[in-house]
Design a protein around this motif. Structure first.
Motif, mmCIF file in Angstrom:
data_model
loop_
_atom_site.group_PDB
_atom_site.id
_atom_site.type_symbol
_atom_site.label_atom_id
_atom_site.label_comp_id
_atom_site.label_asym_id
_atom_site.label_seq_id
_atom_site.Cartn_x
_atom_site.Cartn_y
_atom_site.Cartn_z
ATOM 1 N N PHE A 51 0.835 -1.211 0.000
ATOM 2 C CA PHE A 51 0.000 0.000 0.000
ATOM 3 C C PHE A 51 0.867 1.257 0.000
ATOM 4 O O PHE A 51 0.643 2.185 -0.791
ATOM 5 C CB PHE A 51 -0.932 -0.012 1.209
ATOM 6 N N VAL A 52 1.864 1.287 0.887
ATOM 7 C CA VAL A 52 2.748 2.458 0.953
ATOM 8 C C VAL A 52 3.505 2.619 -0.359
ATOM 9 O O VAL A 52 3.653 3.732 -0.885
ATOM 10 C CB VAL A 52 3.731 2.314 2.134
ATOM 11 N N PHE A 53 3.977 1.507 -0.912
ATOM 12 C CA PHE A 53 4.723 1.543 -2.171
ATOM 13 C C PHE A 53 3.873 2.132 -3.300
ATOM 14 O O PHE A 53 4.321 3.010 -4.046
ATOM 15 C CB PHE A 53 5.177 0.131 -2.530
ATOM 16 N N ILE A 54 2.625 1.674 -3.425
ATOM 17 C CA ILE A 54 1.759 2.149 -4.506
ATOM 18 C C ILE A 54 1.429 3.631 -4.325
ATOM 19 O O ILE A 54 1.467 4.412 -5.281
ATOM 20 C CB ILE A 54 0.465 1.303 -4.561
ATOM 21 N N VAL A 55 1.110 4.019 -3.092
ATOM 22 C CA VAL A 55 0.781 5.428 -2.834
ATOM 23 C C VAL A 55 1.950 6.331 -3.207
ATOM 24 O O VAL A 55 1.779 7.376 -3.853
ATOM 25 C CB VAL A 55 0.377 5.629 -1.361
ATOM 26 N N MET A 56 3.159 5.935 -2.824
ATOM 27 C CA MET A 56 4.318 6.772 -3.109
ATOM 28 C C MET A 56 4.650 6.782 -4.604
ATOM 29 O O MET A 56 5.096 7.802 -5.138
ATOM 30 C CB MET A 56 5.531 6.287 -2.318
ATOM 31 N N ARG A 57 4.438 5.651 -5.301
ATOM 32 C CA ARG A 57 4.759 5.616 -6.726
ATOM 33 C C ARG A 57 3.778 6.459 -7.541
ATOM 34 O O ARG A 57 4.124 6.981 -8.592
ATOM 35 C CB ARG A 57 4.757 4.161 -7.238
ATOM 36 N N PHE A 58 2.536 6.584 -7.066
ATOM 37 C CA PHE A 58 1.552 7.391 -7.786
ATOM 38 C C PHE A 58 1.442 8.798 -7.203
ATOM 39 O O PHE A 58 0.524 9.541 -7.544
ATOM 40 C CB PHE A 58 0.180 6.698 -7.768
ATOM 41 N N SER A 59 2.351 9.136 -6.313
ATOM 42 C CA SER A 59 2.384 10.491 -5.767
ATOM 43 C C SER A 59 2.809 11.481 -6.847
ATOM 44 O O SER A 59 3.619 11.154 -7.725
ATOM 45 C CB SER A 59 3.367 10.549 -4.591
ATOM 46 N N PRO A 60 2.273 12.703 -6.830
ATOM 47 C CA PRO A 60 2.689 13.706 -7.825
ATOM 48 C C PRO A 60 4.123 14.182 -7.645
ATOM 49 O O PRO A 60 4.667 14.857 -8.511
ATOM 50 C CB PRO A 60 1.692 14.852 -7.600
ATOM 51 N N VAL A 61 4.745 13.839 -6.516
ATOM 52 C CA VAL A 61 6.125 14.250 -6.267
ATOM 53 C C VAL A 61 7.068 13.398 -7.113
ATOM 54 O O VAL A 61 7.005 12.172 -7.102
ATOM 55 C CB VAL A 61 6.484 14.104 -4.777
ATOM 56 N N ASP A 62 7.937 14.053 -7.846
ATOM 57 C CA ASP A 62 8.921 13.372 -8.691
ATOM 58 C C ASP A 62 10.247 13.315 -7.944
ATOM 59 O O ASP A 62 10.873 14.347 -7.695
ATOM 60 C CB ASP A 62 9.090 14.127 -10.014
ATOM 61 N N PRO A 63 10.711 12.104 -7.570
ATOM 62 C CA PRO A 63 11.990 12.003 -6.848
ATOM 63 C C PRO A 63 13.162 12.606 -7.628
ATOM 64 O O PRO A 63 14.104 13.128 -7.026
ATOM 65 C CB PRO A 63 12.170 10.488 -6.667
ATOM 66 N N ALA A 64 13.112 12.538 -8.946
ATOM 67 C CA ALA A 64 14.199 13.091 -9.751
ATOM 68 C C ALA A 64 14.278 14.600 -9.593
ATOM 69 O O ALA A 64 15.358 15.167 -9.403
ATOM 70 C CB ALA A 64 14.002 12.710 -11.221
ATOM 71 N N LEU A 65 13.122 15.273 -9.656
ATOM 72 C CA LEU A 65 13.107 16.717 -9.478
ATOM 73 C C LEU A 65 13.529 17.096 -8.063
ATOM 74 O O LEU A 65 14.243 18.087 -7.849
ATOM 75 C CB LEU A 65 11.714 17.270 -9.784
ATOM 76 N N ALA A 66 13.072 16.307 -7.065
ATOM 77 C CA ALA A 66 13.442 16.590 -5.673
ATOM 78 C C ALA A 66 14.939 16.401 -5.458
ATOM 79 O O ALA A 66 15.567 17.134 -4.688
ATOM 80 C CB ALA A 66 12.655 15.683 -4.730
ATOM 81 N N ALA A 67 15.531 15.441 -6.159
ATOM 82 C CA ALA A 67 16.956 15.175 -5.987
ATOM 83 C C ALA A 67 17.805 16.346 -6.455
ATOM 84 O O ALA A 67 18.825 16.677 -5.843
ATOM 85 C CB ALA A 67 17.350 13.915 -6.748
ATOM 86 N N PHE A 68 17.380 17.000 -7.537
ATOM 87 C CA PHE A 68 18.137 18.146 -8.038
ATOM 88 C C PHE A 68 17.771 19.442 -7.317
ATOM 89 O O PHE A 68 18.384 20.483 -7.548
ATOM 90 C CB PHE A 68 17.913 18.297 -9.543
ATOM 91 N N ASN A 69 16.738 19.373 -6.472
ATOM 92 C CA ASN A 69 16.401 20.460 -5.546
ATOM 93 C C ASN A 69 16.279 21.818 -6.252
ATOM 94 O O ASN A 69 16.858 22.826 -5.835
ATOM 95 C CB ASN A 69 17.466 20.541 -4.443
ATOM 96 N N GLY A 70 15.515 21.811 -7.337
ATOM 97 C CA GLY A 70 15.253 23.071 -8.018
ATOM 98 C C GLY A 70 16.320 23.495 -8.991
ATOM 99 O O GLY A 70 16.202 24.535 -9.640
ATOM 100 N N ALA A 71 17.419 22.721 -9.091
ATOM 101 C CA ALA A 71 18.479 23.087 -10.046
ATOM 102 C C ALA A 71 17.978 22.899 -11.472
ATOM 103 O O ALA A 71 17.042 22.146 -11.725
ATOM 104 C CB ALA A 71 19.714 22.237 -9.799
ATOM 105 N N ASN A 72 18.618 23.576 -12.379
ATOM 106 C CA ASN A 72 18.215 23.496 -13.784
ATOM 107 C C ASN A 72 18.746 22.205 -14.404
ATOM 108 O O ASN A 72 19.738 22.207 -15.153
ATOM 109 C CB ASN A 72 18.717 24.715 -14.554
ATOM 110 N N ALA A 73 18.081 21.112 -14.058
ATOM 111 C CA ALA A 73 18.503 19.824 -14.593
ATOM 112 C C ALA A 73 17.889 19.624 -15.969
ATOM 113 O O ALA A 73 16.740 19.987 -16.216
ATOM 114 C CB ALA A 73 18.067 18.703 -13.656
ATOM 115 N N THR A 74 18.653 19.038 -16.864
ATOM 116 C CA THR A 74 18.150 18.758 -18.202
ATOM 117 C C THR A 74 17.273 17.508 -18.171
ATOM 118 O O THR A 74 17.314 16.717 -17.221
ATOM 119 C CB THR A 74 19.315 18.544 -19.172
ATOM 120 N N ALA A 75 16.505 17.331 -19.216
ATOM 121 C CA ALA A 75 15.646 16.152 -19.321
ATOM 122 C C ALA A 75 16.477 14.878 -19.311
ATOM 123 O O ALA A 75 16.079 13.849 -18.748
ATOM 124 C CB ALA A 75 14.794 16.241 -20.587
#
Length: 319
Positions: free
Chosen positions: A25-49
């Motif tokens: 349940f926790v796994f599914i909720v987190m995977r369908f969360s609108p939060v993108d771990p990739a974007l959070a990892a770069f913490n607002g930096a101008n990361a390329t696609a």
């Protein structure tokens, strides 16, 4: 004790699919969360696609969901909760630091709730339908209706700000000062415990009243046994068996309430860390904290089940 052992084994076996279901349940909720771990990892930096896609590939986020779940469970079985995308630290290390404080707060709140509920519940039953009973019932009704955070605000305003008896925030380790530790956790623990104490008081009162109306109590009193002996040795012991079934759920309430209370009192426990992780979009930390709390809730209920099986005289009679 064959009946108790058999029932206990059944409870333990039932935990396996339950824990897997909680993790799923926790796994599914987190995977369908609108939060993108990739974007959070770069913490607002101008990361390329390309950088974002490479991060997802490196962390298995592009794998099929069933495969991601299998990998997730496999790492959990090895005690690996993943790595924070924000701090780059192992989530398990953060949990190991924050969990003891939450456990201390929960146990202290539980101790206060048990003492209050037993005293008030027994008093209410012994003075049934008289003014102490009516007063306790009104107080417990108010306690059930009052949320823990509202009680915390009142206690802070009255005892911390008004009287200066307790600090409004902060935590002192018991290794540094036991009195300082007790002082720092007093208001949070009382805030958590009062709603639980109110609910348990009502359950204990009902159980005590039912027990006091049984024939063996009248026989013991008619035989000349002092009321203190009858109530303390027999009635109270038998009356506390049924409230044990409610206790596990109340401990779950304490664990859940700690999330809000720790944030209000700036306590660096699981709750405050989880709120911070949600704000940062740190999905690894969030799922690690949630799973830890959920597993703790399940294990507490298992312990309560064991206590109930041991304390229930009807089960002991079949041993």
């Amino acid at each position: 004790m064959t009946v108790v052992v058999r029932m206990l084994a059944g409870r333990i076996l039932a935990l396996i699919p339950l824990l897997l279901g909680v993790i799923l349940f926790v796994f599914i909720v987190m995977r369908f969360s609108p939060v993108d771990p990739a974007l959070a990892a770069f913490n607002g930096a101008n990361a390329t696609a390309a950088q974002l896609q490479q991060f997802r590939a490196d962390n298995g986020l592009l794998d099929p969901l069933p495969l991601q779940y299998v990998h997730f469970v496999w790492h959990l079985l090895q005690g690996d909760f993943g790595t924070s995308v924000i701090t780059k630290e192992p989530v398990g290390q953060t949990i190991a630091t924050a969990l003891p404080l939450t456990v201390q707060l929960t146990l202290l709140g539980l101790l206060i709730a048990l003492v209050l509920s037993i005293v008030l519940g027994v008093t209410s039953a012994l003075f049934r339908d008289r003014w102490p009973d009516h007063l306790i019932r009104v107080v417990t009704l108010a306690g059930v209706a009052a949320p823990a955070f509202w009680i915390a605000l009142l206690l802070v305003q009255w005892l911390a700000v008004g009287q200066g008896l307790f600090p409004t925030s902060g935590y002192v380790s018991p290794a540094d000062s036991f009195s300082g530790w007790l002082n720092s956790l007093a208001l949070p623990a009382i805030s958590l415990s009062l709603p639980v104490a109110a609910q348990l008081t009502r359950v204990i009162r009902t159980s005590m009243v039912e027990e006091l109306d049984k024939d063996y109590v009248r026989t013991a009193r008619g035989g000349g046994l002092p009321p203190v002996v009858v109530v303390g040795r027999n009635v109270l012991r038998n009356a506390l068996v049924n409230p044990l079934t409610v206790l596990g759920l109340r401990v779950g309430y304490l664990l859940g309430g700690a999330v809000v209370i720790e944030t209000m009192f700036a306590l660096p426990g699981m709750g405050q860390n989880m709120i911070q992780a949600v704000q940062d979009g740190d999905t690894a930390k969030v799922q690690g904290f949630v799973i830890t709390i959920a597993v703790g809730f399940v294990l507490v209920n298992l312990i309560v089940d064991v206590l109930y099986l041991i304390a229930n005289p009807r089960l002991r009679s079949h041993s």
